[in-house]
Design an enzyme around this catalytic site. Structure first.
Site, PDB file in Angstrom:
ATOM      1  N   GLY A  89      35.555  34.238  40.302  1.00 56.88           N
ATOM      2  CA  GLY A  89      34.632  34.527  38.698  1.00 56.88           C
ATOM      3  C   GLY A  89      35.513  35.990  37.778  1.00 56.88           C
ATOM      4  CE1 TYR A 142      31.306  44.096  46.914  1.00 59.79           C
ATOM      5  CE2 TYR A 142      29.655  45.442  45.425  1.00 59.79           C
ATOM      6  CZ  TYR A 142      30.682  44.309  45.568  1.00 59.79           C
ATOM      7  OH  TYR A 142      31.517  44.584  44.524  1.00 59.79           O
TER       8      TYR A 142
END
Ligand code: NAD
Length: 252
Positions: free
Chosen positions: A11, A138
């Site tokens: 993306g 993350y």
């Protein structure tokens, strides 16, 4: 400049490529074929393979390392390979090849632990000068990536600019993105500046100039010359209400 872009089919890569294509000779890589390649060279393969990473880095001046797992909700098993193993591999290959500059895709989740105002050491928006405080596994992998890159910058191998990217989409999908949104023009500007900034090592939050800003952009403005021109507020009447993209940290 000859620039290797990893994760080019993702993306962020697809939003970014038009901004780099006119300015640099691009070598693009991913597991799958990217679109918007223009005249760029494309090499498909797995960056976890050290031999492939070394071949990719040969002859490039700079690397924009985007490949990784971008999902803040994921557990260690899904993060370990793309966000720990792959960055260390590409950093080692970059040193071997004599690359001069690495631009690393980090994330605002590196500082997401400051999301609740009560967790902040000072009032106001979240600042890059504060110690990393990830809100999730993350975010912790992104702290590791920044630290791993710093080892190479400090040893003199190459200079490093870590960009703590906000939520990159062509337009904010919901109002929950308003405080961290990074529009395509500002993303392109930030990466172009990061490729040539006079910095040995730095980690900079980059979002658009959002009215509802959660993060201070002072460090990027000062060191990179970043001057964002987009504002998520523009979309207030055209996108639905939605939850924040930042992790819930259980406080405030
Ligand atoms: N999308 C965002 O809003 C956002 C925000 C902050 C930070 N980031 C960071 O920016 C980077 C790109 O994010 P994205 O949203 O484009 O992710 P994405 O998942 O859309 O794209 C990542 C790309 O990396 C590739 N990749 C993963 N592992 C690979 C491997 N072993 N070898 C080769 N290619 C591999 C994937 O095939 C994929 O095309 C990530 O590092 C992410 O953490 C993204």
């Amino acid at each position: 400049m000859r620039v290797l872009v990893t994760g080019a089919a993702g993306g962020v890569g697809q939003l970014l490529l038009p901004a780099l294509a006119g300015e640099h000779d691009l070598r693009l890589t991913d597991l799958r074929a990217p679109e918007r390649v223009g005249r760029a060279e494309v090499a498909l393969g797995d960056l976890a393979d050290p031999g492939f990473a070394e071949r990719l880095c040969a002859g490039v001046d700079a690397i924009v390392h985007l490949a990784g797992n971008p999902r803040p909700g994921d557990d260690w098993d899904r993060l370990r390979g793309p966000n720990l193993q792959v960055p260390t591999g590409i950093l080692a290959a970059a040193e071997q090849a004599g690359v001069r500059r690495v631009v690393l895709a980090s994330s605002v989740h590196v500082l997401g632990g400051y999301h609740p105002p009560s967790a902040r050491p000072a009032p106001g928006p979240i600042r890059d000068a504060w110690p990393p405080r990830p809100c999730c596994r993350y975010g912790a992998t992104k702290v590791f990536g920044e630290a791993a890159a710093r080892v190479y910058a400090d040893s003199g191998a190459f200079s490093v600019v870590c960009l703590r990217l906000g939520g990159c989409r062509p337009v904010p999908p919901t109002r929950g993105w308003f405080d961290t949104w990074l529009g395509p023009a500002d993303l392109g500007q930030a990466v172009r500046l990061a490729l040539r900034a006079d910095v040995r090592f730095g980690a900079y939050t980059v979002t658009s100039a959002n009215t509802a800003a959660l993060f201070d952009l002072g460090a990027a403005r000062r060191d990179l010359g970043y001057a964002p021109g987009e504002d998520s507020e523009t979309y207030r009447h055209s996108v639905p209400v939605g939850p924040s993209t930042m992790c819930r940290s259980g406080r405030d």
